[in-house]
Design a protein around this motif. Structure first.
Motif, PDB file in Angstrom:
ATOM      1  N   LYS A 240       0.833  -1.214   0.000  1.00 16.67           N
ATOM      2  CA  LYS A 240       0.000   0.000   0.000  1.00 16.67           C
ATOM      3  C   LYS A 240       0.860   1.254   0.000  1.00 16.67           C
ATOM      4  CE  LYS A 240      -4.145  -1.912   2.105  1.00 16.67           C
ATOM      5  NZ  LYS A 240      -5.057  -1.897   3.236  1.00 16.67           N
ATOM      6  N   ASN A 241       1.936   1.240   0.784  1.00 21.04           N
ATOM      7  CA  ASN A 241       2.832   2.401   0.822  1.00 21.04           C
ATOM      8  C   ASN A 241       3.504   2.610  -0.538  1.00 21.04           C
ATOM      9  OD1 ASN A 241       2.276   2.983   3.481  1.00 21.04           O
ATOM     10  ND2 ASN A 241       4.034   1.865   4.274  1.00 21.04           N
ATOM     11  N   GLU A 242       3.929   1.497  -1.157  1.00 20.07           N
ATOM     12  CA  GLU A 242       4.570   1.609  -2.461  1.00 20.07           C
ATOM     13  C   GLU A 242       3.579   2.105  -3.513  1.00 20.07           C
ATOM     14  OE1 GLU A 242       7.404  -0.910  -5.508  1.00 20.07           O
ATOM     15  OE2 GLU A 242       6.606  -1.887  -3.730  1.00 20.07           O
ATOM     16  N   MET A 243       2.347   1.636  -3.466  1.00 19.07           N
ATOM     17  CA  MET A 243       1.337   2.074  -4.427  1.00 19.07           C
ATOM     18  C   MET A 243       1.014   3.559  -4.232  1.00 19.07           C
ATOM     19  SD  MET A 243       1.217  -0.442  -6.272  1.00 19.07           S
ATOM     20  CE  MET A 243       0.237   0.465  -7.429  1.00 19.07           C
ATOM     21  N   ALA A 244       0.965   3.995  -2.992  1.00 21.28           N
ATOM     22  CA  ALA A 244       0.736   5.420  -2.734  1.00 21.28           C
ATOM     23  C   ALA A 244       1.889   6.245  -3.301  1.00 21.28           C
ATOM     24  CB  ALA A 244       0.577   5.665  -1.243  1.00 21.28           C
ATOM     25  N   HIS A 245       3.095   5.718  -3.166  1.00 21.79           N
ATOM     26  CA  HIS A 245       4.276   6.406  -3.703  1.00 21.79           C
ATOM     27  C   HIS A 245       4.203   6.463  -5.235  1.00 21.79           C
ATOM     28  CE1 HIS A 245       8.359   7.855  -3.913  1.00 21.79           C
ATOM     29  NE2 HIS A 245       8.683   6.847  -4.713  1.00 21.79           N
ATOM     30  N   ILE A 246       3.803   5.373  -5.859  1.00 13.43           N
ATOM     31  CA  ILE A 246       3.687   5.334  -7.322  1.00 13.43           C
ATOM     32  C   ILE A 246       2.604   6.303  -7.797  1.00 13.43           C
ATOM     33  CG2 ILE A 246       2.994   3.882  -9.277  1.00 13.43           C
ATOM     34  CD1 ILE A 246       4.447   1.562  -7.859  1.00 13.43           C
ATOM     35  N   GLU A 247       1.481   6.368  -7.080  1.00 15.27           N
ATOM     36  CA  GLU A 247       0.426   7.318  -7.446  1.00 15.27           C
ATOM     37  C   GLU A 247       0.922   8.748  -7.336  1.00 15.27           C
ATOM     38  OE1 GLU A 247      -3.106   6.464  -5.217  1.00 15.27           O
ATOM     39  OE2 GLU A 247      -3.195   4.404  -5.960  1.00 15.27           O
ATOM     40  N   THR A 248       1.739   9.024  -6.335  1.00 15.49           N
ATOM     41  CA  THR A 248       2.328  10.358  -6.193  1.00 15.49           C
ATOM     42  C   THR A 248       3.252  10.648  -7.374  1.00 15.49           C
ATOM     43  OG1 THR A 248       2.224  10.187  -3.786  1.00 15.49           O
ATOM     44  CG2 THR A 248       3.723  11.834  -4.688  1.00 15.49           C
ATOM     45  N   ILE A 249       4.043   9.658  -7.767  1.00 17.35           N
ATOM     46  CA  ILE A 249       4.940   9.829  -8.905  1.00 17.35           C
ATOM     47  C   ILE A 249       4.139  10.113 -10.180  1.00 17.35           C
ATOM     48  CG2 ILE A 249       6.537   8.597 -10.441  1.00 17.35           C
ATOM     49  CD1 ILE A 249       7.645   7.213  -7.929  1.00 17.35           C
ATOM     50  N   ILE A 250       3.058   9.366 -10.389  1.00 11.05           N
ATOM     51  CA  ILE A 250       2.216   9.578 -11.565  1.00 11.05           C
ATOM     52  C   ILE A 250       1.658  11.003 -11.574  1.00 11.05           C
ATOM     53  CG2 ILE A 250       0.029   8.933 -12.664  1.00 11.05           C
ATOM     54  CD1 ILE A 250       0.663   6.020 -11.871  1.00 11.05           C
ATOM     55  N   GLY A 251       1.189  11.459 -10.425  1.00  9.72           N
ATOM     56  CA  GLY A 251       0.680  12.832 -10.329  1.00  9.72           C
ATOM     57  C   GLY A 251       1.743  13.860 -10.643  1.00  9.72           C
ATOM     58  N   ARG A 252       2.953  13.628 -10.130  1.00  6.92           N
ATOM     59  CA  ARG A 252       4.061  14.556 -10.381  1.00  6.92           C
ATOM     60  C   ARG A 252       4.451  14.561 -11.865  1.00  6.92           C
ATOM     61  NH1 ARG A 252       4.044  18.126  -6.691  1.00  6.92           N
ATOM     62  NH2 ARG A 252       4.460  17.343  -4.615  1.00  6.92           N
ATOM     63  N   ILE A 253       4.446  13.378 -12.489  1.00  6.09           N
ATOM     64  CA  ILE A 253       4.762  13.292 -13.916  1.00  6.09           C
ATOM     65  C   ILE A 253       3.800  14.154 -14.717  1.00  6.09           C
ATOM     66  CG2 ILE A 253       4.652  11.749 -15.927  1.00  6.09           C
ATOM     67  CD1 ILE A 253       5.840   9.565 -14.115  1.00  6.09           C
ATOM     68  N   LEU A 254       2.513  14.049 -14.406  1.00  3.50           N
ATOM     69  CA  LEU A 254       1.515  14.837 -15.128  1.00  3.50           C
ATOM     70  C   LEU A 254       1.717  16.332 -14.883  1.00  3.50           C
ATOM     71  CD1 LEU A 254      -1.632  12.597 -14.574  1.00  3.50           C
ATOM     72  CD2 LEU A 254      -0.258  12.811 -16.645  1.00  3.50           C
ATOM     73  N   GLN A 255       1.957  16.707 -13.633  1.00  6.84           N
ATOM     74  CA  GLN A 255       2.170  18.121 -13.309  1.00  6.84           C
ATOM     75  C   GLN A 255       3.408  18.669 -14.006  1.00  6.84           C
ATOM     76  OE1 GLN A 255       2.447  18.017  -9.051  1.00  6.84           O
ATOM     77  NE2 GLN A 255       0.278  18.491  -8.754  1.00  6.84           N
ATOM     78  N   ILE A 256       4.522  17.965 -13.862  1.00  7.43           N
ATOM     79  CA  ILE A 256       5.777  18.438 -14.433  1.00  7.43           C
ATOM     80  C   ILE A 256       5.695  18.471 -15.957  1.00  7.43           C
ATOM     81  CG2 ILE A 256       8.224  17.849 -14.736  1.00  7.43           C
ATOM     82  CD1 ILE A 256       8.146  16.826 -11.802  1.00  7.43           C
ATOM     83  N   GLY A 257       5.081  17.457 -16.558  1.00  3.46           N
ATOM     84  CA  GLY A 257       4.954  17.427 -18.016  1.00  3.46           C
ATOM     85  C   GLY A 257       4.184  18.615 -18.548  1.00  3.46           C
ATOM     86  N   VAL A 258       3.083  18.945 -17.909  1.00  2.00           N
ATOM     87  CA  VAL A 258       2.274  20.087 -18.358  1.00  2.00           C
ATOM     88  C   VAL A 258       3.028  21.399 -18.124  1.00  2.00           C
ATOM     89  CG1 VAL A 258       0.161  21.393 -17.893  1.00  2.00           C
ATOM     90  CG2 VAL A 258       0.071  18.912 -18.103  1.00  2.00           C
TER      91      VAL A 258
END
Length: 129
Positions: free
Chosen positions: A12-30
């Motif tokens: 669960k902790n790793e999945m939360a970390h991956i979801e955070t990474i996905i969110g950051r990828i979208l933010q940084i990309g835009v």
């Protein structure tokens, strides 16, 4: 039983970390795409509306876009911004494949991989047509 609970919390902790990474990828990309596009727009305004190419033409190949960007041609710089914007969700698909793999959700790994393959094929077909 306690070992499974520990593994479940770690997952669960790793999945939360991956979801955070996905969110950051979208933010940084835009954000990166917007900055590059803004830079291209500023170059366009500095050049008095001249995009660096003859009227009705713009770079369409990767080599043409790179050469134009190095030469600071506004249309080429804006194309790089568009490319960054297009690649942002593609990168999200790649990270999603990893996330599903870590969850041991093989069905979604395959489905997401097929989506990635379709995206890649569409880029190739769109470029050649």
């Amino acid at each position: 039983m306690e070992e499974q609970s520990h593994e479940s919390k770690a997952t669960k902790n790793e999945m939360a970390h991956i979801e955070t990474i996905i969110g950051r990828i979208l933010q940084i990309g835009v954000i990166v795409a917007a900055i590059v596009m803004l830079f291209g727009l500023i170059l366009l305004l500095i050049n008095g509306g001249n995009g660096g190419y003859p009227t009705g033409h713009q770079p369409t190949t990767i080599s043409g876009i790179i050469a134009g960007t190095v030469a600071l041609k506004p249309y080429a710089v804006m194309m790089v911004g568009m490319f960054c914007l297009i690649m942002t969700p593609v990168l999200r698909v790649v990270v999603s494949i990893y996330a599903f793999y870590k969850e041991h959700d093989i069905l979604y790994v395959w489905i997401t991989t097929i989506v990635l393959i379709i995206l890649c094929i569409s880029f190739v077909v769109g470029h050649t047509v």
